[in-house]
Design a protein around this motif. Structure first.
Motif, PDB file in Angstrom:
ATOM      1  N   ALA A 147      -4.303   3.145 -17.856  1.00 11.96           N
ATOM      2  CA  ALA A 147      -3.304   2.022 -18.764  1.00 11.96           C
ATOM      3  C   ALA A 147      -2.007   2.426 -18.560  1.00 11.96           C
ATOM      4  N   ALA A 148      -1.548   3.595 -18.568  1.00 14.04           N
ATOM      5  CA  ALA A 148      -0.119   3.975 -18.494  1.00 14.04           C
ATOM      6  C   ALA A 148       0.459   3.333 -17.218  1.00 14.04           C
ATOM      7  N   VAL A 149      -0.297   3.344 -16.189  1.00 11.98           N
ATOM      8  CA  VAL A 149       0.298   2.962 -14.856  1.00 11.98           C
ATOM      9  C   VAL A 149       0.279   1.328 -14.971  1.00 11.98           C
ATOM     10  N   SER A 150      -0.656   0.824 -15.644  1.00 14.97           N
ATOM     11  CA  SER A 150      -0.467  -0.695 -15.609  1.00 14.97           C
ATOM     12  C   SER A 150       0.612  -1.271 -16.669  1.00 14.97           C
ATOM     13  N   GLY A 151       0.905  -0.148 -17.645  1.00 12.24           N
ATOM     14  CA  GLY A 151       2.033  -0.366 -18.484  1.00 12.24           C
ATOM     15  C   GLY A 151       3.148  -0.551 -17.813  1.00 12.24           C
ATOM     16  N   ALA A 152       3.414   0.613 -16.978  1.00 11.38           N
ATOM     17  CA  ALA A 152       4.646   0.981 -16.201  1.00 11.38           C
ATOM     18  C   ALA A 152       4.903  -0.179 -15.359  1.00 11.38           C
ATOM     19  N   LEU A 153       3.862  -0.803 -14.724  1.00 15.48           N
ATOM     20  CA  LEU A 153       3.990  -1.804 -13.781  1.00 15.48           C
ATOM     21  C   LEU A 153       4.459  -3.205 -14.612  1.00 15.48           C
ATOM     22  N   ARG A 154       3.724  -3.280 -15.597  1.00 19.86           N
ATOM     23  CA  ARG A 154       4.238  -4.437 -16.410  1.00 19.86           C
ATOM     24  C   ARG A 154       5.743  -4.502 -16.797  1.00 19.86           C
ATOM     25  N   ALA A 155       6.262  -3.359 -17.256  1.00 18.47           N
ATOM     26  CA  ALA A 155       7.599  -3.008 -17.763  1.00 18.47           C
ATOM     27  C   ALA A 155       8.576  -3.409 -16.484  1.00 18.47           C
ATOM     28  N   VAL A 156       8.098  -3.381 -15.349  1.00 19.15           N
ATOM     29  CA  VAL A 156       9.229  -3.629 -14.245  1.00 19.15           C
ATOM     30  C   VAL A 156       8.967  -5.057 -13.690  1.00 19.15           C
ATOM     31  N   GLY A 157       7.973  -5.685 -14.172  1.00 18.40           N
ATOM     32  CA  GLY A 157       7.669  -7.281 -13.816  1.00 18.40           C
ATOM     33  C   GLY A 157       6.639  -7.279 -12.821  1.00 18.40           C
ATOM     34  N   ALA A 183       3.206  -6.780 -13.356  1.00 21.29           N
ATOM     35  CA  ALA A 183       2.122  -6.682 -13.836  1.00 21.29           C
ATOM     36  C   ALA A 183       0.961  -7.594 -12.923  1.00 21.29           C
ATOM     37  N   GLY A 184      -0.294  -6.820 -12.731  1.00 20.39           N
ATOM     38  CA  GLY A 184      -1.288  -7.422 -11.826  1.00 20.39           C
ATOM     39  C   GLY A 184      -1.179  -7.008 -10.542  1.00 20.39           C
ATOM     40  N   PHE A 185       0.029  -6.252 -10.059  1.00 15.92           N
ATOM     41  CA  PHE A 185       0.085  -5.643  -9.019  1.00 15.92           C
ATOM     42  C   PHE A 185      -0.837  -4.318  -8.587  1.00 15.92           C
ATOM     43  N   GLU A 186      -1.451  -3.868  -9.354  1.00 15.50           N
ATOM     44  CA  GLU A 186      -2.076  -2.608  -9.261  1.00 15.50           C
ATOM     45  C   GLU A 186      -2.835  -2.552  -7.999  1.00 15.50           C
ATOM     46  N   ARG A 187      -3.723  -3.684  -7.404  1.00 14.28           N
ATOM     47  CA  ARG A 187      -4.482  -3.415  -6.143  1.00 14.28           C
ATOM     48  C   ARG A 187      -3.690  -3.770  -4.884  1.00 14.28           C
ATOM     49  N   ARG A 188      -2.385  -4.039  -5.074  1.00 12.93           N
ATOM     50  CA  ARG A 188      -1.789  -4.749  -3.945  1.00 12.93           C
ATOM     51  C   ARG A 188      -1.481  -3.348  -2.975  1.00 12.93           C
ATOM     52  N   SER A 189      -1.821  -3.600  -1.411  1.00  7.19           N
ATOM     53  CA  SER A 189      -1.518  -2.515  -0.694  1.00  7.19           C
ATOM     54  C   SER A 189      -0.023  -2.560  -0.398  1.00  7.19           C
ATOM     55  N   LEU A 190       0.494  -1.095  -0.221  1.00  2.00           N
ATOM     56  CA  LEU A 190       2.002  -1.181  -0.107  1.00  2.00           C
ATOM     57  C   LEU A 190       2.731  -2.015   1.185  1.00  2.00           C
ATOM     58  N   ASP A 191       1.869  -2.197   2.099  1.00  2.00           N
ATOM     59  CA  ASP A 191       2.409  -3.013   3.257  1.00  2.00           C
ATOM     60  C   ASP A 191       2.840  -4.561   2.682  1.00  2.00           C
ATOM     61  N   THR A 192       2.008  -4.925   1.740  1.00  2.00           N
ATOM     62  CA  THR A 192       2.359  -6.377   1.372  1.00  2.00           C
ATOM     63  C   THR A 192       3.345  -6.658   0.426  1.00  2.00           C
ATOM     64  N   LEU A 193       4.288  -5.244  -0.043  1.00  2.00           N
ATOM     65  CA  LEU A 193       5.388  -5.777  -0.821  1.00  2.00           C
ATOM     66  C   LEU A 193       6.653  -5.786  -0.196  1.00  2.00           C
ATOM     67  N   SER A 194       7.675  -6.652  -0.936  1.00  2.00           N
ATOM     68  CA  SER A 194       8.843  -6.760  -0.478  1.00  2.00           C
ATOM     69  C   SER A 194       9.637  -5.533  -0.954  1.00  2.00           C
ATOM     70  N   GLY A 195      10.916  -5.486  -0.305  1.00  2.00           N
ATOM     71  CA  GLY A 195      11.590  -4.498  -0.673  1.00  2.00           C
ATOM     72  C   GLY A 195      12.003  -4.291  -1.971  1.00  2.00           C
ATOM     73  N   GLY A 196      12.372  -5.389  -2.798  1.00  2.00           N
ATOM     74  CA  GLY A 196      12.561  -5.692  -3.914  1.00  2.00           C
ATOM     75  C   GLY A 196      11.406  -4.933  -4.976  1.00  2.00           C
ATOM     76  N   GLN A 197      10.118  -5.575  -4.627  1.00  2.00           N
ATOM     77  CA  GLN A 197       9.083  -5.210  -5.384  1.00  2.00           C
ATOM     78  C   GLN A 197       8.903  -3.602  -5.246  1.00  2.00           C
ATOM     79  N   LEU A 198       9.108  -3.309  -3.889  1.00  2.00           N
ATOM     80  CA  LEU A 198       8.929  -1.517  -3.620  1.00  2.00           C
ATOM     81  C   LEU A 198       9.774  -0.802  -4.868  1.00  2.00           C
ATOM     82  N   GLN A 199      11.009  -1.355  -4.751  1.00  2.00           N
ATOM     83  CA  GLN A 199      12.162  -0.972  -5.558  1.00  2.00           C
ATOM     84  C   GLN A 199      11.547  -0.508  -7.136  1.00  2.00           C
TER      85      GLN A 199
END
Lengths: 274, 292
Positions: free
Chosen positions: A114-124, A126-142
């Motif tokens: 829940a804490a991980v999900s909460g932190a992801l929500r806090a940076v906008g 939310a729902g990205f928990e299961r995305r693999s790293l190579d599908t993220l943009s530079g800004g999303q990774l940051q």
């Protein structure tokens, strides 16, 4: 603990560098607990080096960094060194931020997820928990790395150019997160290039040109004469430069007394200490 | 039909004790070496495994020179040589700007040359091929116990240090900022790699034990998107390869070690082409795409 609360971090005639060439030269001063400070200066002025020195990735050539005992530090480096092809999902990367809490063997609890999900929500994110790293943009990774910093629940947060390659909206989001950290009483030190952003949002600034040029309220520190002074330094190393010796120095101007004074009887033998 | 399948797939193991022992040894080895291979691969050290296998040679050769073809001295010698090379290469890469692949190459080349010289002192090439290619069909109790011990140590160490190894592979700089465990975990891991290589060389030989370590890992990479499933899958692939390789070797009278590694190689090629992250899936244009 009161010591801890007042000065989480102080520099004591700190000189950091590479191969006996100083990149941060005779820095003294202290950070106030709960302060938000921007570190500014030209390329090669020692900003990243200072952060590395605080985290302990770089040993001082002379002088020292004093860190309040038990202080928890979170560090977001300029180049993360993350292998995005690593078989991991975003929750695995952000979950690394639980290390200070769970360590090597501590079992992950249900609330951690829940804490991980909460932190992801806090940076906008939310729902990205299961995305693999190579599908993220530079800004999303940051943003994800900011989420990891949230989980670390650190007392002192060091951010090295956190707004690199990040669009304006994301900067605004991340900036409000930083301000929230300050409101929570955390101490934040961030390397920032955008001087307008520093004047608007950062209460304090530390201007480096290898030597400390000024350190105090942001608008005061970023006065034209200080910026001019900061520009007058050579980025290139001079191999013929004389060994640093004590010299009389003008007291740094500025309302804040950050104790940028040398102890003049101190032996400045960088070679010996290296 | 079923009788025929039984005859092809099960009968050899039911009938011959040496086949059962070979299967047990190979399965244990897969259980132990494949997860190590996954970490080697993810740390960009796939070829370091190969290098380490060569590095073991002079130690094994020294044991062989002094005591003949005996498992214990050769194992101990191999462990010492492997540990020296792994520690040396690891220390050079952690303490200087030279990367691990370069320092590993430097150390293993010296070690390999030394090993070949040592073995040539003794003479016949039959002995050399035994050291290099192993003899899985001739596993004695001692060798099986060694492999079981290696397996137990490896699985225990991985269970304890899993999180550190994963973090050190994914984001080493982060781990260094929160903990000092990165460097010790790295050295421990190199030790595990050497241990598995040494465990494997009796069965598969120094060269082929790398095959059972790396090929299942490389194949699993095309299927899995998270670390733990990838490791489990690699173990599964390693086990299937061991079983299939021994059968191939039995029915077609192939040398058993290479047959196992070739089976793993076949699974790798199939994965490369057909898996969700393989060639077809990534390069064949999707027929449609979603609106968001």
């Amino acid at each position: 603990m009161t010591q801890n609360a007042q000065t989480p971090l102080s520099f004591d005639d700190l000189t950091l560098g590479y191969k006996s060439h100083p990149a941060v030269h005779h820095l003294s001063g202290a950070l106030r607990a709960g302060s938000l400070t921007a570190v500014v200066g030209a390329n090669g002025s020692g900003k990243s080096t200072l952060l590395k020195g605080i985290v302990g990735l770089l040993k001082p050539i002379s002088g020292r960094t004093r860190i309040a005992p038990g202080l928890k530090i979170a560090y977001l480096p300029q180049q993360s060194g993350i292998d995005v092809s690593f078989p991991a999902q975003l929750r695995d990367l952000v979950g690394l931020g639980l290390w200070p809490k769970r360590g090597l063997l501590g079992r992950r609890r249900p609330e951690d997820e829940a804490a991980v999900s909460g932190a992801l929500r806090a940076v906008g994110l939310a729902g990205f928990e299961r995305r693999s790293l190579d599908t993220l943009s530079g800004g999303q990774l940051q943003r994800a790395l900011f989420a990891r910093v949230i989980l670390q629940e650190a007392d002192l947060i060091l951010l090295d150019e956190p707004f690199n390659a990040v669009d304006a909206r994301t900067i605004a989001d991340l900036m409000s997160l930083i301000l929230r950290w300050k409101d929570e009483g955390r101490t934040v030190l961030a390397v920032v290039h955008d001087l307008d952003l520093v004047r608007e949002r950062f209460p304090e600034a530390l201007l480096l040109a290898r030597r400390l040029v000024a350190w105090g309220p942001a608008r005061e520190t970023l006065k034209p004469e200080n910026l001019l002074k900061a520009r007058r330094f050579h980025e290139a190393w001079d191999d013929a430069a004389p060994w640093c010796a004590p010299e009389p120095e003008e007291a740094s101007p500025g309302a804040h007394v950050h104790g940028h004074g040398h102890s003049h009887d101190h032996a400045h033998d960088h070679r010996g200490a290296a | 039909m079923i009788a025929l399948l039984h005859e092809i797939l099960i009968q050899p193991f039911a009938e011959f004790a040496f086949m059962r022992r070979a299967l047990l040894g190979a399965l244990l080895l897969a259980l132990s070496a494949c997860p190590v291979g996954v970490f080697l691969m993810l740390r960009g050290m796939s070829l370091a495994g190969d290098a380490m296998a060569h590095a073991i040679l002079p130690g094994a050769a020294a044991g062989f020179l002094l005591y003949g073809l005996e498992i214990l001295p050769m194992t101990v010698g191999g462990l010492i040589a492997g540990a020296l090379v792994a520690l040396g290469a690891g220390a050079v890469s952690r303490l200087t700007i030279q990367k691990e692949d370069a320092s590993m190459a430097a150390f293993y080349l010296m070690s390999l040359a030394l090993g070949v010289c040592l073995i040539s002192l003794r003479g016949s090439s039959v002995d050399l091929s035994n050291v290099l290619f192993g003899a899985v069909l001739a596993l004695n109790d001692e060798a099986l116990r060694l492999i079981a011990g290696v397996c137990a140590v490896t699985l225990t160490a991985l269970a304890i240090f899993w999180r550190a190894l994963a973090a050190d592979s994914l984001d080493p700089l982060f781990l260094r900022s929160v903990s000092k465990i990165g460097a010790p975990a790295h050295f421990l891991f190199l030790g595990l790699a050497v241990l598995n290589m040494v465990g494997g060389f009796q069965a598969l030989g120094t060269l082929l034990s790398v095959g059972l370590m790396m090929l299942p890992a490389a194949a699993a990479r095309f299927w899995a998107s998270r670390l733990f499933p990838m490791a489990v899958l690699a173990v599964g692939i390693g086990m299937v390869s061991s079983w299939a390789g021994l059968l191939l070797s039995y029915h077609l009278e192939l040398p058993s070690g290479p047959a196992i590694v070739l089976s793993a190689g076949a699974i790798y090629l199939v994965s490369l082409i057909a898996a969700p992250r393989g060639l077809i899936a990534t390069h064949l244009r999707a027929r449609g795409h979603r609106s968001a």
